[in-house]
Each structure stands twice: as C-alpha cells, then as structure tokens.
Design a protein around this motif. Structure first.
Motif, PDB file in Angstrom:
ATOM      1  N   ARG A 149      -6.403   4.706  -2.499  1.00 44.88           N
ATOM      2  CA  ARG A 149      -7.198   3.671  -2.051  1.00 44.88           C
ATOM      3  C   ARG A 149      -7.911   2.765  -2.860  1.00 44.88           C
ATOM      4  NH1 ARG A 149     -11.692   7.313   0.966  1.00 44.88           N
ATOM      5  NH2 ARG A 149     -11.377   6.217   2.908  1.00 44.88           N
ATOM      6  N   HIS A 150      -7.531   3.326  -4.208  1.00 48.20           N
ATOM      7  CA  HIS A 150      -8.524   2.381  -5.261  1.00 48.20           C
ATOM      8  C   HIS A 150      -7.619   2.103  -6.548  1.00 48.20           C
ATOM      9  CE1 HIS A 150     -11.738   3.042  -2.451  1.00 48.20           C
ATOM     10  NE2 HIS A 150     -11.792   4.351  -2.769  1.00 48.20           N
ATOM     11  N   GLY A 156       0.670  -0.071   1.601  1.00 48.05           N
ATOM     12  CA  GLY A 156      -0.179   0.779   1.308  1.00 48.05           C
ATOM     13  C   GLY A 156       0.666   2.200   0.635  1.00 48.05           C
ATOM     14  N   ARG A 169       0.317   7.398   2.602  1.00 47.74           N
ATOM     15  CA  ARG A 169      -0.594   6.276   2.316  1.00 47.74           C
ATOM     16  C   ARG A 169      -2.086   6.912   2.781  1.00 47.74           C
ATOM     17  NH1 ARG A 169       0.337   1.530   6.604  1.00 47.74           N
ATOM     18  NH2 ARG A 169      -0.320   2.565   8.621  1.00 47.74           N
ATOM     19  N   HIS A 215      -9.438   1.308   1.683  1.00 53.84           N
ATOM     20  CA  HIS A 215      -8.772   0.716   0.568  1.00 53.84           C
ATOM     21  C   HIS A 215      -9.794  -0.548  -0.103  1.00 53.84           C
ATOM     22  CE1 HIS A 215      -5.332   2.164   2.537  1.00 53.84           C
ATOM     23  NE2 HIS A 215      -4.737   2.494   1.466  1.00 53.84           N
ATOM     24  N   ARG A 245     -14.828  -2.583  -0.070  1.00 50.81           N
ATOM     25  CA  ARG A 245     -13.679  -2.072   0.707  1.00 50.81           C
ATOM     26  C   ARG A 245     -13.077  -3.321   1.541  1.00 50.81           C
ATOM     27  NH1 ARG A 245     -14.590   3.620   2.656  1.00 50.81           N
ATOM     28  NH2 ARG A 245     -15.288   4.428   0.642  1.00 50.81           N
TER      29      ARG A 245
END
Length: 193
Positions: free
Chosen positions: A15-16, A29, A74, A79, A118
């Motif tokens: 996510r990051h 993703g 994913r 995200h 986000r």
C-alpha cells in the motif's frame, strides 16, 4: 513470521512502500507473488506461498486480493501511492459510515472528509466496522454519510474488492453525527486494529 506480522508487512509494502524491499507494483497495484516472496526473503521477511495464502484467506478486512490466475497479489484498497484499481463507479447504499476520533470532529465539519495520506476516503457499510476504524485514532465516533444524496449530486463511489466503499472526498453538507453512535462506542469501543 506470524500471520499478523505478514499481514502488517504486506500492508506496508503493497500500500505504501514497495521500494523498501525492491518490488515494483504495476499501474493497478499488482506484483508477481514469486517476486514478492523472493524480495521479502532478501529483506529478512521470511514467509512462503502457503503463509501468503493464509493471510489473504483469513484477513478479517480482506485486505489483499490474489489474481484469478494465482500469480499476482495486491492490496484491495488503502494505498498512499498512486495505483489505479480498475474499479467501476457504483451507486452506493443510501448511507455509509466513517469512523474517526472524537477529537477530529471540528476539523471534519469545517473541511469535510479528505483522503489525507490515502488516495481516497474510506467508508464502511455498518456502524461496528466504523467504530473499529475510529478506535485506531482515539475515542471513536461514527459519522453518517448521505451517500445516495452525494451520488445524485454527481459524486462518484467505488467499492473495493474487500467491500470498503471509496470516494474522493465528502463535503460537510453530506455529513451528520448521531451521538447514539458515540454512546455505543463508549459502551463497547471494540478492538484496536
């Protein structure tokens, strides 16, 4: 690594910060599972495909999705990095809910709900889920979002693979605060996630 540790690690890299272990996510993703496992091992995070499958299957929030062909994984949503999940706009239910900390109410009613770090604002279909989310940030409170009114006014909504509703932002005009939800939070704050 435990299931919980793998889940937290996957949330972080998918996510990051994929660059932390040297993986690259595609525009949607996705990352090849073989590449994720190899790069994770090289970074000192040892887990295998069976553990990955267990994390995906047992995640209470269904945080991760494995592709139909079983070769890619994913994060379902959440995200902070730019990805295009390929979700199609969808008409939401009449109301949705957003859990937050009581200390944030003044700011939210001044500017609305914004994605902050986000890509989009996350909304829940039920109050218990919103209370759990709000509990991560302090004393939880639940805001009601007039989702069908937003939809009628031209705002778009998407529903992630795990059922979380997403929208770009929520103006204060579409928000309300019912103190009975705050009362429920005080009686049963729910687990910290």
């Amino acid at each position: 690594m435990s299931v919980r540790e793998v889940s937290k690690f996957l949330s972080f890299v998918l996510r990051h910060a994929p660059e932390e272990i040297g993986i690259k996510l595609d525009h949607a993703g996705w990352v090849r599972i073989d590449d994720l496992l190899a790069k994770s091992k090289k970074a000192g995070k040892r887990f295998d495909r069976a553990m990955l499958d267990e994390v995906v299957a047992t995640s209470d929030k269904k945080r991760f999705t494995i592709s139909e062909d079983g070769r890619f994984v994913r994060a379902a949503q959440g995200h902070s990095i730019k990805v295009e999940l390929g979700l199609v706009p969808k008409e939401p239910p009449q109301v949705l809910f957003h859990g937050t900390a009581a200390a944030s109410l003044d700011s939210i009613f001044a500017t609305g709900l914004e994605p902050r770090g986000r890509q989009q604002v996350h909304l829940s279909m039920d109050i218990p889920t919103a209370l759990k989310v709000g509990g991560r940030h302090g004393r939880p409170v639940v805001l009601t979002v007039a989702a069908s009114e937003m939809w009628a006014a031209g705002h778009q909504f998407w529903q992630a693979d795990n059922g979380v509703w997403l929208t770009d932002r929520v103006d204060p005009a579409f928000l309300s605060f019912d103190q009975s939800y705050d009362h429920q939070a005080q009686e049963s704050p729910g687990p910290k996630l």
